[in-house]
Design a protein around this motif. Structure first.
Motif, PDB file in Angstrom:
ATOM      1  N   PHE A  76       0.847  -1.188   0.000  1.00 33.67           N
ATOM      2  CA  PHE A  76       0.000   0.000   0.000  1.00 33.67           C
ATOM      3  C   PHE A  76       0.885   1.240   0.000  1.00 33.67           C
ATOM      4  CE2 PHE A  76      -4.350  -1.116   0.607  1.00 33.67           C
ATOM      5  CZ  PHE A  76      -5.063   0.035   0.881  1.00 33.67           C
ATOM      6  N   PHE A  77       0.657   2.178  -0.903  1.00 29.48           N
ATOM      7  CA  PHE A  77       1.338   3.476  -0.852  1.00 29.48           C
ATOM      8  C   PHE A  77       0.300   4.530  -0.462  1.00 29.48           C
ATOM      9  CE2 PHE A  77       4.179   1.099  -3.653  1.00 29.48           C
ATOM     10  CZ  PHE A  77       5.432   1.474  -3.180  1.00 29.48           C
ATOM     11  N   LEU A  78       0.463   5.117   0.714  1.00 38.02           N
ATOM     12  CA  LEU A  78      -0.474   6.139   1.206  1.00 38.02           C
ATOM     13  C   LEU A  78       0.129   7.514   0.963  1.00 38.02           C
ATOM     14  CD1 LEU A  78      -1.719   4.535   4.547  1.00 38.02           C
ATOM     15  CD2 LEU A  78      -2.744   4.430   2.295  1.00 38.02           C
ATOM     16  N   ASP A  79      -0.221   8.101  -0.167  1.00 40.75           N
ATOM     17  CA  ASP A  79       0.292   9.426  -0.526  1.00 40.75           C
ATOM     18  C   ASP A  79      -0.411  10.504   0.301  1.00 40.75           C
ATOM     19  OD1 ASP A  79       1.858  11.254  -1.791  1.00 40.75           O
ATOM     20  OD2 ASP A  79       1.111  10.854  -3.812  1.00 40.75           O
ATOM     21  N   GLU A  80       0.260  11.665   0.403  1.00 36.57           N
ATOM     22  CA  GLU A  80      -0.252  12.775   1.216  1.00 36.57           C
ATOM     23  C   GLU A  80      -0.602  12.269   2.623  1.00 36.57           C
ATOM     24  OE1 GLU A  80      -0.128  15.802   0.265  1.00 36.57           O
ATOM     25  OE2 GLU A  80       0.246  15.545  -1.879  1.00 36.57           O
ATOM     26  N   ALA A  81       0.330  11.555   3.231  1.00 42.02           N
ATOM     27  CA  ALA A  81       0.060  10.886   4.508  1.00 42.02           C
ATOM     28  C   ALA A  81      -0.266  11.865   5.626  1.00 42.02           C
ATOM     29  CB  ALA A  81       1.260  10.021   4.904  1.00 42.02           C
ATOM     30  N   HIS A  82       0.184  13.114   5.508  1.00 37.41           N
ATOM     31  CA  HIS A  82      -0.108  14.076   6.579  1.00 37.41           C
ATOM     32  C   HIS A  82      -1.613  14.291   6.752  1.00 37.41           C
ATOM     33  CE1 HIS A  82      -0.200  16.545   2.925  1.00 37.41           C
ATOM     34  NE2 HIS A  82      -0.998  17.367   3.592  1.00 37.41           N
ATOM     35  N   LEU A  83      -2.400  14.041   5.685  1.00 38.71           N
ATOM     36  CA  LEU A  83      -3.848  14.206   5.798  1.00 38.71           C
ATOM     37  C   LEU A  83      -4.456  13.215   6.784  1.00 38.71           C
ATOM     38  CD1 LEU A  83      -4.760  14.667   2.011  1.00 38.71           C
ATOM     39  CD2 LEU A  83      -4.548  16.451   3.754  1.00 38.71           C
ATOM     40  N   LEU A  84      -3.794  12.075   6.944  1.00 40.32           N
ATOM     41  CA  LEU A  84      -4.302  11.078   7.887  1.00 40.32           C
ATOM     42  C   LEU A  84      -4.255  11.576   9.323  1.00 40.32           C
ATOM     43  CD1 LEU A  84      -2.720   7.697   6.738  1.00 40.32           C
ATOM     44  CD2 LEU A  84      -5.140   8.237   6.823  1.00 40.32           C
ATOM     45  N   PHE A  85      -3.231  12.347   9.631  1.00 41.26           N
ATOM     46  CA  PHE A  85      -2.929  12.621  11.027  1.00 41.26           C
ATOM     47  C   PHE A  85      -3.305  14.018  11.500  1.00 41.26           C
ATOM     48  CE2 PHE A  85       0.271   9.628   9.288  1.00 41.26           C
ATOM     49  CZ  PHE A  85      -0.114   8.506   9.993  1.00 41.26           C
ATOM     50  N   ASN A  86      -3.471  14.959  10.577  1.00 44.71           N
ATOM     51  CA  ASN A  86      -3.805  16.325  10.985  1.00 44.71           C
ATOM     52  C   ASN A  86      -5.128  16.364  11.737  1.00 44.71           C
ATOM     53  OD1 ASN A  86      -1.497  17.264   9.793  1.00 44.71           O
ATOM     54  ND2 ASN A  86      -2.494  18.088   7.965  1.00 44.71           N
ATOM     55  N   GLY A  87      -5.097  16.819  12.978  1.00 41.02           N
ATOM     56  CA  GLY A  87      -6.318  16.958  13.763  1.00 41.02           C
ATOM     57  C   GLY A  87      -6.982  15.657  14.142  1.00 41.02           C
ATOM     58  N   ALA A  88      -6.269  14.557  14.059  1.00 44.38           N
ATOM     59  CA  ALA A  88      -6.874  13.256  14.343  1.00 44.38           C
ATOM     60  C   ALA A  88      -7.081  13.055  15.837  1.00 44.38           C
ATOM     61  CB  ALA A  88      -5.992  12.134  13.795  1.00 44.38           C
ATOM     62  N   SER A  89      -8.162  12.353  16.186  1.00 46.79           N
ATOM     63  CA  SER A  89      -8.442  12.049  17.589  1.00 46.79           C
ATOM     64  C   SER A  89      -7.476  10.981  18.082  1.00 46.79           C
ATOM     65  CB  SER A  89      -9.880  11.540  17.745  1.00 46.79           C
ATOM     66  OG  SER A  89     -10.028  10.273  17.126  1.00 46.79           O
ATOM     67  N   LYS A  90      -7.374  10.862  19.397  1.00 47.22           N
ATOM     68  CA  LYS A  90      -6.501   9.851  19.981  1.00 47.22           C
ATOM     69  C   LYS A  90      -6.948   8.444  19.572  1.00 47.22           C
ATOM     70  CE  LYS A  90      -4.432   8.301  24.328  1.00 47.22           C
ATOM     71  NZ  LYS A  90      -4.610   6.881  24.051  1.00 47.22           N
ATOM     72  N   ALA A  91      -8.270   8.219  19.536  1.00 47.50           N
ATOM     73  CA  ALA A  91      -8.780   6.897  19.148  1.00 47.50           C
ATOM     74  C   ALA A  91      -8.361   6.557  17.728  1.00 47.50           C
ATOM     75  CB  ALA A  91     -10.306   6.866  19.277  1.00 47.50           C
ATOM     76  N   PHE A  92      -8.411   7.549  16.843  1.00 48.51           N
ATOM     77  CA  PHE A  92      -8.037   7.320  15.444  1.00 48.51           C
ATOM     78  C   PHE A  92      -6.548   7.022  15.330  1.00 48.51           C
ATOM     79  CE2 PHE A  92      -6.880   8.819  11.150  1.00 48.51           C
ATOM     80  CZ  PHE A  92      -7.765   8.069  10.394  1.00 48.51           C
ATOM     81  N   LEU A  93      -5.718   7.802  16.017  1.00 54.49           N
ATOM     82  CA  LEU A  93      -4.273   7.589  15.973  1.00 54.49           C
ATOM     83  C   LEU A  93      -3.894   6.238  16.572  1.00 54.49           C
ATOM     84  CD1 LEU A  93      -2.957  11.138  16.958  1.00 54.49           C
ATOM     85  CD2 LEU A  93      -2.978  10.098  14.687  1.00 54.49           C
ATOM     86  N   ASP A  94      -4.549   5.879  17.665  1.00 54.40           N
ATOM     87  CA  ASP A  94      -4.288   4.577  18.277  1.00 54.40           C
ATOM     88  C   ASP A  94      -4.629   3.443  17.311  1.00 54.40           C
ATOM     89  OD1 ASP A  94      -3.422   5.794  20.574  1.00 54.40           O
ATOM     90  OD2 ASP A  94      -5.257   5.457  21.710  1.00 54.40           O
ATOM     91  N   ALA A  95      -5.731   3.610  16.588  1.00 55.46           N
ATOM     92  CA  ALA A  95      -6.154   2.574  15.648  1.00 55.46           C
ATOM     93  C   ALA A  95      -5.162   2.446  14.489  1.00 55.46           C
ATOM     94  CB  ALA A  95      -7.555   2.886  15.123  1.00 55.46           C
ATOM     95  N   ILE A  96      -4.659   3.575  13.976  1.00 48.97           N
ATOM     96  CA  ILE A  96      -3.655   3.520  12.910  1.00 48.97           C
ATOM     97  C   ILE A  96      -2.392   2.821  13.405  1.00 48.97           C
ATOM     98  CG2 ILE A  96      -2.085   4.901  11.496  1.00 48.97           C
ATOM     99  CD1 ILE A  96      -4.224   6.988  11.229  1.00 48.97           C
ATOM    100  N   THR A  97      -1.946   3.197  14.602  1.00 46.17           N
ATOM    101  CA  THR A  97      -0.733   2.597  15.159  1.00 46.17           C
ATOM    102  C   THR A  97      -0.887   1.091  15.313  1.00 46.17           C
ATOM    103  OG1 THR A  97      -0.287   4.654  16.376  1.00 46.17           O
ATOM    104  CG2 THR A  97       0.887   2.678  17.085  1.00 46.17           C
ATOM    105  N   THR A  98      -2.036   0.667  15.816  1.00 43.99           N
ATOM    106  CA  THR A  98      -2.291  -0.761  15.990  1.00 43.99           C
ATOM    107  C   THR A  98      -2.317  -1.483  14.652  1.00 43.99           C
ATOM    108  OG1 THR A  98      -3.568  -0.343  18.000  1.00 43.99           O
ATOM    109  CG2 THR A  98      -3.919  -2.453  16.906  1.00 43.99           C
ATOM    110  N   THR A  99      -2.964  -0.875  13.651  1.00 50.50           N
ATOM    111  CA  THR A  99      -3.053  -1.499  12.330  1.00 50.50           C
ATOM    112  C   THR A  99      -1.665  -1.649  11.702  1.00 50.50           C
ATOM    113  OG1 THR A  99      -5.256  -0.575  11.985  1.00 50.50           O
ATOM    114  CG2 THR A  99      -4.075  -1.324  10.040  1.00 50.50           C
ATOM    115  N   VAL A 100      -0.862  -0.591  11.765  1.00 50.04           N
ATOM    116  CA  VAL A 100       0.484  -0.645  11.189  1.00 50.04           C
ATOM    117  C   VAL A 100       1.321  -1.711  11.892  1.00 50.04           C
ATOM    118  CG1 VAL A 100       2.628   0.653  10.878  1.00 50.04           C
ATOM    119  CG2 VAL A 100       0.435   1.744  10.409  1.00 50.04           C
ATOM    120  N   ARG A 101       1.171  -1.802  13.206  1.00 46.24           N
ATOM    121  CA  ARG A 101       1.966  -2.755  13.967  1.00 46.24           C
ATOM    122  C   ARG A 101       1.587  -4.205  13.628  1.00 46.24           C
ATOM    123  NH1 ARG A 101       0.616  -1.236  18.809  1.00 46.24           N
ATOM    124  NH2 ARG A 101       2.361   0.225  19.035  1.00 46.24           N
TER     125      ARG A 101
END
Length: 564
Positions: A290-315
């Protein structure tokens, strides 16, 4: 660092990038200002599921880098997903034409260049563009990702999760935005507000905020992205008849107006794959990159629940043999918990025009292993098509840092002809599956019919109770109960309506088996099939396992009908 000769520096790079298995060839090392084609820089194919980062300032060549990597992955039989932000990745479907300048570059790198076209599947979000439409149901998308799009706060997100819980429990399918609106309106009505009292209830103020945000989504034209047929993310894992991996290219012509939708939809695709794929461990090559371009859009203003979910998925998705490469301008765009899991780094040039830029440059330099380069100077002076690279070798150790002149793509660096794109889409097998939107019976229809007066159902059998208002599955159950009780003269195995008007979970009732010579028409499924149509047979078989069962939701709160 300054005491080493050029030969010693080259020997370090050559030794570090001498690998045994299949590799992605990235380019030739630049040492002391000269390109050395005898020092090839490469990435082990088996380590692509350790994820990576492609970073660099605008115009430094990030898109060309992922273009080149996608070609080699496809050639190795690995499917690729990438988003076409600028509209030029469609060139993967067209063979490039050699030029004197191009051949001079490839010769300097030791690259045996040949123009090639690659198998490309063109996709678009909900038909917003020329590709095969990619849709998701609201139920599948889940409350966390939907909260992200609507920019809800923590309290409002919790309330939305409660709404999804209710819909899942009551078998109210949330297919599109009107379904979600209907459920919210029901839960705040006099007849429905008691449904969530035991769980704290749903305040009218919070419901009002969510309803207003739904209106905003519709005003932006986002309703087309939610619906059926829902895209099966397993389509991203296909290979072409010649064995090459299919490159799924998502066209995003309106990214600038819907950046949050784009980034969140990509996470839905990834989360759905994560829930569907079995554990695979370390394979010779990944199942998908998977290539996720413009990755900063994922994280700008993201809630803690959303960031935690991304971290868990990547791991965790590494063990499903899926690699994720984040493409963005600077490493600081990616949270440290995610950045720490990205083993492969392709860092294009950075610019240091402001004090903030200088601080970001210093932070970037500190994340690289000790090397023979002055990285502060190297990263600000690297040219277009050059990058500082370090990856994970086959033993799990970082390779030496190498300033690299990157290989040239073999397909067109620019958009393919529109006629070719349109003909490719028209010939796609996916177009017949996903090309036309459908509107099946779901929560909106069920709640609308539940609130309407009961339709006449013919003459009632003397002594039988009046038929309740029914819709969808309720109507099927009601008719099945009538046939079993009034015609077959046996207890019904169908659920009786609960006091709230939703089906309740029945106790299992054994169905008499057909005896030899009996005049009975076989088992219950056969009788109902004859009376009500062929769809009843499959419903009868799956009835016991589906009724009263809540959806299992994944790390993002996502769910899919395929996983019920």
């Amino acid at each position: 660092m300054a005491n080493k000769s050029t030969a010693e520096k080259l020997a370090t790079i050559q030794k570090g990038y001498t690998l045994e298995g299949a590799t992605i060839e990235l380019g030739a090392a630049i040492v002391d200002g000269e390109v050395h084609k005898e020092a090839q820089v490469r990435l082990p194919l088996s380590m692509m599921n350790r994820h990576g980062l492609v970073a660099g300032a605008t115009g430094t060549g990030k898109t060309v880098t992922l273009h080149m990597m996608a070609e080699q992955l496809s050639t190795a039989g690995v499917p690729v997903f990438l988003a076409d932000i600028k509209g030029d990745l469609s060139g993967l479907a067209t063979a490039a034409t050699a030029s004197e300048k191009l051949l001079a570059r490839t010769e300097s790198l030791g690259q045996q260049w040949e123009g090639k076209a690659f198998p490309v599947e063109f996709l678009s979000l909900g038909g917003d563009g020329n590709g095969v439409p990619v849709r998701a149901t609201i139920t599948s998308f889940g409350p966390i990702l939907l909260s992200r799009i609507m920019e809800l706060n923590d309290t409002q997100e919790s309330s939305l999760q409660l709404i999804f819980h209710f819909a899942d429990k009551k078998k109210l399918e949330l297919v599109d935005l009107k379904d979600l609106r209907a459920v919210i309106q029901f839960l705040t009505s006099d007849g429905g507000k008691s449904e969530l009292e035991d769980l704290g209830g749903l305040s009218k103020a919070t419901a009002g905020v969510i309803l207003r945000e739904l209106v905003n989504l519709e005003a932006q034209g986002m309703e087309k992205f939610f619906g059926e047929p829902e895209f099966n993310t397993a389509e991203l894992l296909r290979t072409a008849p010649d064995g090459r991996g299919v490159i799924s290219c998502l066209e995003l012509p309106t990214l600038q107006t819907k950046p949050m939708l784009f980034s969140t939809f990509l996470m839905w695709l990834l989360a759905d794959l994560f829930e569907d794929l079995p554990e695979a461990g370390d394979l010779d090559k990944p199942k998908l990159v998977f290539f996720l371009d413009e990755a900063h859009l994922l994280f700008n203003g993201a809630s803690k629940a959303f960031l935690d979910a991304i971290t868990t998925t990547v791991r965790l998705i590494r063990s499903k043999s899926v690699g994720i490469f984040f493409v963005t301008q600077t490493p600081k765009d990616v949270p440290s918990d995610v950045l720490g899991q990205l083993a492969n780094r392709v860092q294009h040039a950075l610019r240091a025009f402001t004090p903030e830029d200088a601080k970001a440059l210093k932070a970037t330099v500190s994340t690289f292993p000790v090397s023979d380069y002055d990285l502060g100077e190297t990263l600000t002076s690297a040219g277009i098509g050059e990058a500082v690279i370090t990856v994970m070798n086959e033993k799990g150790a970082p390779t030496p840092v190498a300033l690299t002149k990157l290989r040239a793509p073999e397909s067109l660096m620019g958009p393919s002809a529109e006629d070719l794109v349109r003909s490719t889409i028209a010939g796609s097998k996916l177009l017949t599956k996903y090309g036309t939107a459908v509107d099946n019976i779901s929560a909106y229809e069920k709640l609308s019919m539940k609130a309407a007066p009961a339709p006449a159902t013919g003459d009632a059998v003397p002594g039988s109770p009046p038929a309740p208002a029914a819709s969808g599955q309720d109507a099927v159950d009601a008719e099945a109960r009538r046939i079993e009780e009034e015609i077959l003269g046996r207890p019904s195995s169908r659920p009786a309506p609960s006091s709230a008007g939703f089906p309740s979970t029945p106790a299992p009732v054994p169905v008499p088996r057909q005896q030899d010579g009996s005049a009975m028409m076989g088992d219950l499924a056969g009788v109902l099939e004859g009376a009500l149509g062929g769809g009843i047979k499959s419903m009868a078989r799956s009835f016991g396992s589906q009724l009263g069962r809540e959806l299992l939701r994944g790390v993002f709160g996502t769910s899919s009908r395929r996983r019920r």
